[in-house]
Design a protein around this motif. Structure first.
Motif, PDB file in Angstrom:
ATOM      1  N   GLU A 160      22.899  33.223  43.199  1.00 38.92           N
ATOM      2  CA  GLU A 160      23.248  32.954  41.331  1.00 38.92           C
ATOM      3  C   GLU A 160      21.486  31.866  41.065  1.00 38.92           C
ATOM      4  OE1 GLU A 160      26.385  29.844  41.067  1.00 38.92           O
ATOM      5  OE2 GLU A 160      24.934  28.914  39.528  1.00 38.92           O
ATOM      6  N   TYR A 165      22.436  38.915  38.918  1.00 36.45           N
ATOM      7  CA  TYR A 165      24.867  38.894  38.620  1.00 36.45           C
ATOM      8  C   TYR A 165      24.984  40.385  39.535  1.00 36.45           C
ATOM      9  CZ  TYR A 165      23.283  36.086  34.469  1.00 36.45           C
ATOM     10  OH  TYR A 165      23.203  35.023  33.618  1.00 36.45           O
ATOM     11  N   ARG A 406      46.266  37.387  34.359  1.00 41.74           N
ATOM     12  CA  ARG A 406      45.503  37.901  33.533  1.00 41.74           C
ATOM     13  C   ARG A 406      45.769  39.370  33.121  1.00 41.74           C
ATOM     14  NH1 ARG A 406      42.279  35.818  30.383  1.00 41.74           N
ATOM     15  NH2 ARG A 406      41.876  37.186  29.579  1.00 41.74           N
ATOM     16  N   GLU A 408      44.291  41.742  31.937  1.00 42.86           N
ATOM     17  CA  GLU A 408      43.583  43.371  32.176  1.00 42.86           C
ATOM     18  C   GLU A 408      43.613  43.488  33.657  1.00 42.86           C
ATOM     19  OE1 GLU A 408      42.563  40.182  31.485  1.00 42.86           O
ATOM     20  OE2 GLU A 408      41.083  39.453  32.981  1.00 42.86           O
ATOM     21  N   HIS A 459      47.339  31.116  23.315  1.00 44.12           N
ATOM     22  CA  HIS A 459      46.594  31.892  24.612  1.00 44.12           C
ATOM     23  C   HIS A 459      48.162  32.977  25.114  1.00 44.12           C
ATOM     24  CE1 HIS A 459      43.716  28.852  24.646  1.00 44.12           C
ATOM     25  NE2 HIS A 459      42.997  30.183  25.372  1.00 44.12           N
TER      26      HIS A 459
ATOM     27  N   ARG B 410      29.147  42.648  31.585  1.00 44.60           N
ATOM     28  CA  ARG B 410      28.935  41.384  33.156  1.00 44.60           C
ATOM     29  C   ARG B 410      28.176  39.843  33.488  1.00 44.60           C
ATOM     30  NH1 ARG B 410      30.041  42.444  38.482  1.00 44.60           N
ATOM     31  NH2 ARG B 410      28.554  41.837  40.483  1.00 44.60           N
ATOM     32  N   ALA B 411      26.951  40.053  32.368  1.00 46.33           N
ATOM     33  CA  ALA B 411      26.047  38.802  32.711  1.00 46.33           C
ATOM     34  C   ALA B 411      27.102  38.160  32.047  1.00 46.33           C
ATOM     35  CB  ALA B 411      24.970  39.558  31.817  1.00 46.33           C
ATOM     36  N   MET B 414      30.143  36.660  34.253  1.00 50.21           N
ATOM     37  CA  MET B 414      29.722  35.575  35.685  1.00 50.21           C
ATOM     38  C   MET B 414      29.212  34.495  35.092  1.00 50.21           C
ATOM     39  SD  MET B 414      28.572  38.696  38.144  1.00 50.21           S
ATOM     40  CE  MET B 414      27.645  38.092  39.691  1.00 50.21           C
ATOM     41  N   GLY B 415      27.898  34.513  34.314  1.00 49.69           N
ATOM     42  CA  GLY B 415      26.923  33.541  33.938  1.00 49.69           C
ATOM     43  C   GLY B 415      27.592  32.300  33.661  1.00 49.69           C
ATOM     44  N   ARG B 418      29.843  30.768  36.601  1.00 49.11           N
ATOM     45  CA  ARG B 418      28.212  30.030  36.825  1.00 49.11           C
ATOM     46  C   ARG B 418      28.031  28.297  36.557  1.00 49.11           C
ATOM     47  NH1 ARG B 418      24.155  34.720  38.672  1.00 49.11           N
ATOM     48  NH2 ARG B 418      25.669  35.680  40.746  1.00 49.11           N
ATOM     49  N   LYS B 422      35.797  27.131  36.016  1.00 46.43           N
ATOM     50  CA  LYS B 422      36.944  27.392  35.114  1.00 46.43           C
ATOM     51  C   LYS B 422      37.538  26.371  34.468  1.00 46.43           C
ATOM     52  CE  LYS B 422      37.985  32.103  37.284  1.00 46.43           C
ATOM     53  NZ  LYS B 422      37.445  32.326  38.687  1.00 46.43           N
ATOM     54  N   ASP B 427      38.435  27.603  27.430  1.00 50.01           N
ATOM     55  CA  ASP B 427      40.250  28.282  27.160  1.00 50.01           C
ATOM     56  C   ASP B 427      40.895  26.965  26.942  1.00 50.01           C
ATOM     57  OD1 ASP B 427      39.794  28.237  29.573  1.00 50.01           O
ATOM     58  OD2 ASP B 427      40.772  29.587  30.615  1.00 50.01           O
ATOM     59  N   ASP B 453      36.489  31.318  23.269  1.00 47.06           N
ATOM     60  CA  ASP B 453      36.808  31.254  24.089  1.00 47.06           C
ATOM     61  C   ASP B 453      38.168  33.065  23.438  1.00 47.06           C
ATOM     62  OD1 ASP B 453      39.104  31.752  25.505  1.00 47.06           O
ATOM     63  OD2 ASP B 453      40.973  30.544  23.757  1.00 47.06           O
ATOM     64  N   GLU B 457      37.924  35.959  25.764  1.00 52.48           N
ATOM     65  CA  GLU B 457      39.168  36.593  26.774  1.00 52.48           C
ATOM     66  C   GLU B 457      39.070  37.727  25.760  1.00 52.48           C
ATOM     67  OE1 GLU B 457      41.977  35.339  27.364  1.00 52.48           O
ATOM     68  OE2 GLU B 457      42.669  37.115  27.722  1.00 52.48           O
ATOM     69  N   LYS B 460      37.127  39.906  29.064  1.00 51.91           N
ATOM     70  CA  LYS B 460      37.843  40.075  29.606  1.00 51.91           C
ATOM     71  C   LYS B 460      38.527  41.210  29.799  1.00 51.91           C
ATOM     72  CE  LYS B 460      37.852  35.653  32.080  1.00 51.91           C
ATOM     73  NZ  LYS B 460      38.468  34.361  32.085  1.00 51.91           N
ATOM     74  N   GLN B 461      39.478  41.565  28.348  1.00 51.71           N
ATOM     75  CA  GLN B 461      40.385  42.296  28.464  1.00 51.71           C
ATOM     76  C   GLN B 461      39.964  44.039  28.225  1.00 51.71           C
ATOM     77  OE1 GLN B 461      42.968  42.015  26.192  1.00 51.71           O
ATOM     78  NE2 GLN B 461      43.749  39.454  26.875  1.00 51.71           N
ATOM     79  N   MET B 463      37.856  45.053  30.530  1.00 45.39           N
ATOM     80  CA  MET B 463      37.652  45.641  31.735  1.00 45.39           C
ATOM     81  C   MET B 463      38.252  46.384  32.779  1.00 45.39           C
ATOM     82  SD  MET B 463      35.828  42.416  33.386  1.00 45.39           S
ATOM     83  CE  MET B 463      36.693  41.047  34.824  1.00 45.39           C
TER      84      MET B 463
END
Lengths: 517, 464
Positions: A160, A165, A406, A408, A459, B410-411, B414-415, B418, B422, B427, B453, B457, B460-461, B463
């Motif tokens: 970081e 990344y 989740r 996925e 959601h 990914r960027a 992950m970013g 960071r 969470k 969300d 959001d 989503e 993420k899905q 992935m």
């Protein structure tokens, strides 16, 4: 020249195996599973549970051919004991010398019978408590996985700082003090035994070792003493971690020998070699040993020191003490900036626990799971944690305070070596109803305070929640979530994302048998 | 080769190497020379027609003061101003000609005035102008007493007897159930606060009076219509090369700076500029856009262009920049010491750049934090900032067929973890809308939260 080749080969294999399994437990990315997953799949009990017949049969065949080589290079608990024993030999001023001891046949039999019987009568927690891979798994989950997280966090922090990344911040581990208690108990017990006597656990307690020894006792190859060369110096017996070399008579008890090859490497006279045995050197089979033992009438008291469940209960309450502070402080908007405090969520009182998708039913997971904890270390959403209730002790259960299951992700199913959690694909997961959402109207800010919310409905990946007016026909009245339990898959998105804290206005009740449609 | 021969050669070789080292040393010096941010000349000053104040073209904005938490303010629940670093900023700024400091009672969770007071106490009073505002946003401050109390408190916090520049803070906004006109009336007219401030100016407690404006253009026009009565000494507006002609494209609620500036120039009221970098978005931009500017002036930063642009307007009194880090202070001072106005050709280039930037759907958040704290713990500016950053870096993909999709995903994800913990991510936004009326940029925050959001989503899905 002493023949050290076999010993070195054994050490090398063991080190590689150990590192692989440790990596697997410390991994937070899910990558290790692709390369190293087989190391836990081939473990004895997991291979039976998962129905990996090839692995299971290979283990038996190899044992029949070469003895309990499994215990030296595959079993992580065995390797761990070698490591502790090695420490014992390094740290003591006078190196610990082992010596031959008689086989504690009855103790071995009783534990093995208890193990098999437990398995057959479905007393699964006992199976999990005795089985070596699971014992190691719990130690790794509670003691090594946190170290793995620490390293991963360090890497993530440095990456970081470098604006790179490569390393992601790992998910937090759901720590269980009950599991820690049980792991520490077995760790201390086994470490003391290993420190002082080498492979005492493997020789006397380990049910898998006892079962394998039935195949090993007249294995095709074993360490064999050449009586012509042997000068009966007893050096091999002093080096034998398994205490199975009767130097006086020049016989190696292959029901207990774990093929560590130390005796071969240490013998000055090259009097021991790993070769086919003659009848004379063969260890008598188990039936004969039992008969002999009865004849001797040397019946000893067997104080099988099976773990007392009560001592672990003490740890139960320790973890529950950390509590979130009071309600969200609704700070007056006088100044700009800053972040409101977040009240931590608490786990609701569920009537039925939630088991992960792919675990099919309570019955299935209880039967098949050996509670090694690998899935818990692998869960990237901080959902899985070991159960702390007695009937399902240490098997994985779900809760959604820090994240939800989740759509996925199926990492738990990917890592599970026993098939206790097993999903063919993500489509199967999204069709599996592990539970259903239940509304607690009193906590719902939409219903009670008229705040426009609907975060649960927005959601829900199954589209099982709709927001409807509380007064029939009046679209302006406060909205309430209407749950379609038939569509709900129990993933916990609604529970996790509900703004009500510490208890959500909507929570999931588990299903004893997962419905798939 | 004998020993003597060897030594001879050795010494010759050493000498050559030494020589080579010397020459390369000189080269390095040259490079260091151009990179160091020592100002080349004197700071540019502009004059206020009414009071005759000579104000530095660069003003020190006190909304983003340096904090002890530095850049890693992931969890800035309770920020702590780094007084030592702030003092260093102020000393450097004063030493290099900056004399305008702009704060407010609400900045930095209400701590800005206090810390500026401490920093400026060490400087002779005639060396700087202090600007603060009557930031009576919350309805509890709308009463005459509460507003006056806030006004007096500014003197106390800033440790001064006179306030050089006083602003009605951010007129043109709405508040709760009140529209922009009602809000303006309630904050400044009905309670007689505007009259009170005019009196204070007459008494000399306030040396210059003006207002800052965001939002409804009707209120801006109305305030200017009052010019005959109020004699505004200055007005603070949002201006930069994007907002000049494209304010509506950035944000439908805004008005082009071209209009605002022209209205002020007509009345000979100097303009103080805020958001010169559009909340940092004109400091870093998509690399292919940046390349256009770099091709023209390779050594200039993107931010420098934005500042030079504003310096090209003669009626701009000062340009406020919130400079969290010393390197920003140094670079900006360098830009304005003295200012090098843009040529016609450069202005055309900046217009071209503005048009290119607008093709990317970033959120017009300037990170002012007026919306915070969100009662549900969401880090609103943090989320927008991350989203905009990813857009600028080309890490927001529209389709999974995009060439760099996996990398960008990914960027982004992950970013995201960071930048924002969470439990403070989009969300968790329930769409209660409490933040909406606080946003000076009129961003529909809940809608944008849900848009981001949904995007997260979808990433993420997709992935694995």
């Amino acid at each position: 020249m002493k023949s050290k080749f076999l010993k070195y080969a054994r050490v090398l294999c063991a080190v590689v195996m150990m590192l692989s399994i440790v990596t697997l437990f410390c991994d937070t990315t899910g990558i290790a599973r692709h390369y190293l997953g087989w190391t836990v799949d081939i473990q004895f009990l997991p291979s039976i549970s998962a129905g990996l017949i090839a692995a299971f049969v290979s283990t038996l065949v190899v044992t029949k051919l070469f003895g309990r080589i499994y215990c030296s290079v595959i079993c992580p608990l065995g390797i761990f004991q070698d490591f502790i024993a090695r420490l014992g030999r390094l740290t003591k001023k006078q190196k610990i010398k082992y010596s031959y001891s008689e086989e504690k046949l009855w103790m071995r039999l009783i534990i093995a019978v208890l193990f098999i019987a437990s398995y057959l009568i479905c007393a699964y927690p006992i199976v999990g408590l005795l089985e070596p891979y699971s014992i190691f798994g719990r130690m790794a989950t509670t003691l090594l996985a946190p170290v793995g997280r620490f390293i991963a966090e360090y890497l993530a922090a440095s990456s970081e700082a470098a604006g790179d990344y490569t390393f992601a911040m790992p998910a937090a581990l759901n720590y269980s003090y009950v599991m820690l208690g049980i792991a520490l108990f077995s760790l201390v017990l086994i470490a003391i035994l290993a420190f002082r006597g080498g492979r005492t656990y493997c020789n006397t307690i380990c049910p898998v070792g006892t079962i394998l020894s039935i195949f090993a006792e007249n294995s095709v190859m074993k360490p064999v003493v050449d009586h012509d060369k042997c000068v009966k110096c007893g050096l091999c017996a002093k080096k034998c971690k398994a205490s199975c070399i009767d130097a006086k008579n020049g016989i190696v008890d292959s029901s207990r020998c774990v093929d560590c090859m130390n005796c071969i490497s240490v013998c000055h006279k090259e009097a021991i070699s790993f070769s086919t045995s003659s009848d004379k050197d063969k260890t008598p089979n188990i039936i004969k040993r039992i008969k002999d033992s009865i004849k001797k009438k040397g019946q000893k008291d067997v104080n099988a020191s099976v773990a007392t469940d009560e001592s672990k209960r003490a740890f139960l309450t320790v973890g529950a003490l950390v509590m979130g502070s009071a309600m969200t402080k609704s700070m007056a908007k006088t100044f700009d900036g800053g972040l409101a405090e977040i009240t931590e969520k608490k786990e609701p009182q569920r009537n039925d626990r939630i088991t992960p998708p792919g675990s099919k039913s309570y019955k299935h997971i209880e039967e098949v799971c050996t509670s090694c904890g690998l899935c818990i270390t692998a869960c990237p959403n901080e959902v899985l944690r070991p159960s702390e209730s007695l009937d399902s002790l240490l098997t994985p259960v779900m809760s959604f305070e820090k994240g939800y299951c989740r759509p996925e992700c199926k990492r738990c199913s990917d890592v599970c070596p026993t098939g206790a959690i097993s999903l063919a694909d993500l489509a199967e997961k999204s069709a599996t109803h592990v539970g259903h959402a239940v509304l607690i109207a009193d906590n719902c800010i939409s219903m009670k305070k008229g705040v426009s919310c609907g975060n649960c409905a927005r959601h829900c990946p199954a589209g099982a929640i709709t927001m409807a007016p509380t007064v029939n026909g009046d679209e302006t009245s406060p909205k309430m979530p209407v749950i379609d339990s038939q569509r709900c898959i129990g993933c916990g998105a609604c529970e996790h994302l509900c703004p009500s804290s510490p208890y959500s206005a909507i929570y999931v009740e588990g299903h004893r048998v997962h419905r798939i449609d | 080769m004998d020993r003597r021969d060897f030594l001879k050669r050795l010494s010759a070789a050493t000498a050559t190497m030494g020589l080579a080292a010397c020459t390369s040393d000189e080269k390095t010096k040259e490079i260091i020379g151009t990179e160091s941010k020592k100002p080349n000349g004197e700071m540019t000053y502009r004059t206020v027609p009414t009071s005759g104040d000579k104000v530095s073209l660069l003003g020190y904005g006190c909304m983003r003061l340096p904090t002890v938490q530095h850049g890693s303010a992931r969890e800035q629940k309770d920020i702590e101003i780094d007084q030592e670093e702030l003092n260093a900023h102020v000393d450097y700024a004063i030493a290099h000609g900056i004399n305008y400091f702009d704060t407010s009672p609400v900045y930095c969770q209400g701590r800005s005035e206090h810390h500026m007071g401490i920093a400026l106490k060490r400087i002779p009073r005639d060396k700087y102008f202090i600007a603060t505002k009557l930031s009576n946003f919350a309805q509890e401050f709308w009463s005459r007493e509460a507003s006056i109390k806030m006004y007096h408190n500014s003197f106390k916090e800033l440790q001064v007897d006179t306030i050089d520049y006083m602003l009605l803070h951010s007129i043109g906004g709405t508040n709760g159930e009140y529209n922009s006109t009602q809000t303006f009336e309630k904050r400044y007219i009905e309670n007689g606060i505007l009259d009170f401030l005019l009196e204070e100016r007459a008494k000399g407690k306030i040396r210059n009076l003006g207002f800052s404006y965001h939002g409804d253009i009707a209120i801006f026009d109305r305030a200017l219509a009052m010019h005959d009565k109020c004699k505004w000494d200055f007005v603070q507006i949002q201006m930069n090369y994007v907002d000049w002609l494209h304010a509506k494209e950035v944000n439908p609620a805004n008005t082009n700076a071209e209009y605002l500036y022209a209205e002020l120039e007509k009345r000979n009221i100097p303009a103080i500029i805020m958001e010169p970098l559009l909340g940092g978005r004109l400091a870093s931009t998509l690399s292919f856009i940046a390349a256009k500017l770099k091709a023209r002036r390779p050594e200039d930063s993107i931010a420098k262009w934005a500042l030079r642009y504003l310096g090209s307007f003669p009626n701009v009194l000062t340009v406020l920049s919130g400079m969290t880090y010393m390197e920003n202070v140094k670079e900006n001072i360098d830009t304005y010491s003295p200012v090098e106005p843009c040529t016609e050709e450069e202005l055309a280039l900046l217009e071209e750049v503005a048009q290119a930037m607008l093709r990317y759907p970033s959120v017009p958040c300037t990170g002012c934090q007026y919306c915070m704290p969100c009662p549900y713990g969401i880090n609103i500016p943090g989320i927008f900032q991350h989203y905009n950053k990813c857009i600028n870096e080309g890490n927001v993909s529209i389709s999974s067929q995009d060439e760099n999709y996996a990398e960008a995903r990914r960027a982004f994800l992950m970013g995201y973890d960071r930048a924002v913990p969470k439990l403070r991510q989009a969300d968790h936004c329930i769409g209660c809308g409490m933040c909406k009326s606080h946003c000076p940029q009129n961003i529909d925050i809940p809608k944008e939260m849900q848009r981001i959001d949904k995007y997260v989503e979808s990433l993420k899905q997709s992935m694995d």
